[in-house]
Motif scaffolding. Structure first.
Motif, PDB file in Angstrom:
ATOM      1  N   UNK A 155      -6.900  -6.518  18.616  1.00 46.06           N
ATOM      2  CA  UNK A 155      -7.573  -5.331  18.083  1.00 46.06           C
ATOM      3  C   UNK A 155      -6.564  -4.215  17.812  1.00 46.06           C
ATOM      4  N   UNK A 156      -5.665  -4.009  18.746  1.00 41.91           N
ATOM      5  CA  UNK A 156      -4.663  -2.960  18.583  1.00 41.91           C
ATOM      6  C   UNK A 156      -3.703  -3.300  17.447  1.00 41.91           C
ATOM      7  N   UNK A 157      -3.227  -4.525  17.435  1.00 43.36           N
ATOM      8  CA  UNK A 157      -2.275  -4.938  16.396  1.00 43.36           C
ATOM      9  C   UNK A 157      -2.907  -4.842  15.010  1.00 43.36           C
ATOM     10  N   UNK A 158      -4.177  -5.209  14.895  1.00 43.99           N
ATOM     11  CA  UNK A 158      -4.857  -5.146  13.593  1.00 43.99           C
ATOM     12  C   UNK A 158      -4.894  -3.732  13.028  1.00 43.99           C
ATOM     13  N   UNK A 159      -4.892  -2.723  13.922  1.00 45.11           N
ATOM     14  CA  UNK A 159      -4.937  -1.324  13.480  1.00 45.11           C
ATOM     15  C   UNK A 159      -3.566  -0.764  13.144  1.00 45.11           C
ATOM     16  N   UNK A 160      -2.521  -1.500  13.463  1.00 46.42           N
ATOM     17  CA  UNK A 160      -1.159  -1.021  13.216  1.00 46.42           C
ATOM     18  C   UNK A 160      -0.780  -1.174  11.743  1.00 46.42           C
ATOM     19  N   UNK A 161      -0.112  -0.164  11.217  1.00 45.38           N
ATOM     20  CA  UNK A 161       0.393  -0.224   9.851  1.00 45.38           C
ATOM     21  C   UNK A 161       1.570  -1.193   9.767  1.00 45.38           C
ATOM     22  N   UNK A 162       1.886  -1.713   8.588  1.00 50.43           N
ATOM     23  CA  UNK A 162       3.086  -2.542   8.447  1.00 50.43           C
ATOM     24  C   UNK A 162       4.327  -1.779   8.916  1.00 50.43           C
ATOM     25  N   UNK A 163       5.125  -2.427   9.739  1.00 50.47           N
ATOM     26  CA  UNK A 163       6.310  -1.787  10.286  1.00 50.47           C
ATOM     27  C   UNK A 163       6.063  -0.962  11.526  1.00 50.47           C
ATOM     28  N   UNK A 164       4.796  -0.858  11.948  1.00 51.44           N
ATOM     29  CA  UNK A 164       4.463  -0.057  13.131  1.00 51.44           C
ATOM     30  C   UNK A 164       5.058  -0.673  14.395  1.00 51.44           C
ATOM     31  N   UNK A 165       5.221   0.178  15.410  1.00 53.30           N
ATOM     32  CA  UNK A 165       5.890  -0.202  16.651  1.00 53.30           C
ATOM     33  C   UNK A 165       4.908  -0.150  17.825  1.00 53.30           C
ATOM     34  N   UNK A 166       4.977  -1.161  18.686  1.00 61.33           N
ATOM     35  CA  UNK A 166       4.158  -1.265  19.894  1.00 61.33           C
ATOM     36  C   UNK A 166       5.132  -1.315  21.063  1.00 61.33           C
ATOM     37  N   UNK A 167       4.996  -0.377  22.017  1.00 60.99           N
ATOM     38  CA  UNK A 167       5.879  -0.394  23.186  1.00 60.99           C
ATOM     39  C   UNK A 167       5.066  -0.371  24.470  1.00 60.99           C
ATOM     40  N   UNK A 168       5.585  -1.109  25.463  1.00 65.62           N
ATOM     41  CA  UNK A 168       4.960  -1.155  26.779  1.00 65.62           C
ATOM     42  C   UNK A 168       6.022  -1.444  27.829  1.00 65.62           C
ATOM     43  N   UNK A 169       5.771  -0.964  29.035  1.00 60.16           N
ATOM     44  CA  UNK A 169       6.676  -1.238  30.156  1.00 60.16           C
ATOM     45  C   UNK A 169       6.574  -2.686  30.604  1.00 60.16           C
ATOM     46  N   UNK A 170       5.491  -3.377  30.243  1.00 56.00           N
ATOM     47  CA  UNK A 170       5.206  -4.721  30.723  1.00 56.00           C
ATOM     48  C   UNK A 170       6.028  -5.750  29.946  1.00 56.00           C
ATOM     49  N   UNK A 171       6.652  -6.691  30.671  1.00 60.24           N
ATOM     50  CA  UNK A 171       7.468  -7.724  30.017  1.00 60.24           C
ATOM     51  C   UNK A 171       7.052  -9.127  30.442  1.00 60.24           C
ATOM     52  N   UNK A 172       5.793  -9.289  30.834  1.00 57.08           N
ATOM     53  CA  UNK A 172       5.319 -10.609  31.249  1.00 57.08           C
ATOM     54  C   UNK A 172       5.335 -11.576  30.068  1.00 57.08           C
TER      55      UNK A 172
END
Length: 227
Positions: A178-195
């Motif tokens: 759901x979150x990724x679908x709302x991201x524009x092309x080239x948009x960035x997703x960051x999180x502290x989680x690395x699982x």
């Protein structure tokens, strides 16, 4: 319904909150302020702006308003860089006034004390409404869950939910998609989680995923870029 929360001090002197119900903190024990700067700004907003210096305004979506630290630092970033930010954040369990007024973020860095008053304004802003907090910072703050929120086109995602081991539902494939679908092309997703599972799910959702050096006390973090 409000959560039982307790004020704690992290290793860099900045405050965080501890939730006994989840046995979890809002930020890293190794430094709330340093973690936010490292994860969400150095590798998130700063990274995006370096690659898109002429695209304005920047649209940021945050999962977890929490203490307001990320939103406040984003406001400071917008004002210092004179770049307009449209900031959308969600929080189903707002921190009460008697708690957020004790947080010491306004005293951590002398360079940003000019914006002290804006921290309280962020918390006092009406829920489920949008508006200008400062000339370069507009915020919409929704008292809702990630499942129920209506998302807007986004350039940068601050995914600051509690850890997958504490709230696995927030890291489900469906919600990440759901979150990724709302991201524009080239948009960035960051999180502290690395699982590993989170990285695989983000890649399956359509992001190019990189494992990056983590903030103090944490070996790794993740950044994804929308393909």
């Amino acid at each position: 319904m409000a959560r039982d929360i307790k004020l704690i001090e992290t290793e860099d002197g900045s405050h965080s909150l501890y939730v006994p119900e989840l046995d979890e903190t809002y930020h890293s024990f190794h430094g709330a302020y340093r973690e936010s700067i490292h994860v969400f700004f150095l590798y998130g907003l700063d990274y995006w702006f370096t690659h898109h210096p002429h695209q304005k305004p920047i649209r940021v979506f945050e999962v977890g308003f929490g203490t307001g630290l990320n939103a406040w630092l984003a406001l400071v970033w917008a004002e210092q860089n004179k770049v307009p930010l449209l900031y959308h954040t969600i929080e189903p369990f707002p921190v009460p006034e008697e708690v957020y007024t004790q947080l010491n973020y306004k005293n951590i860095d002398q360079d940003i004390r000019l914006y002290q008053g804006a921290f309280d304004e962020l918390h006092q802003a009406d829920w489920d409404k949008g508006g200008a907090i400062t000339p370069y910072f507009n915020m919409k703050k929704d008292k809702t869950t990630l499942e129920d929120v209506q998302l807007y086109p986004t350039d940068v995602v601050f995914f600051d939910a509690f850890a997958p081991s504490k709230q696995p539902e927030l890291w489900s494939k469906d919600l990440l998609q759901k979150v990724v679908d709302a991201m524009n092309p080239g948009a960035v997703f960051v999180t502290y989680c690395a699982k590993g599972q989170v990285k695989r799910d983000l890649a399956a959702a359509g992001l190019q995923v990189d494992t990056l050096p983590g903030p103090p006390g944490k070996k790794e973090m993740v950044r994804g870029v929308k393909l």
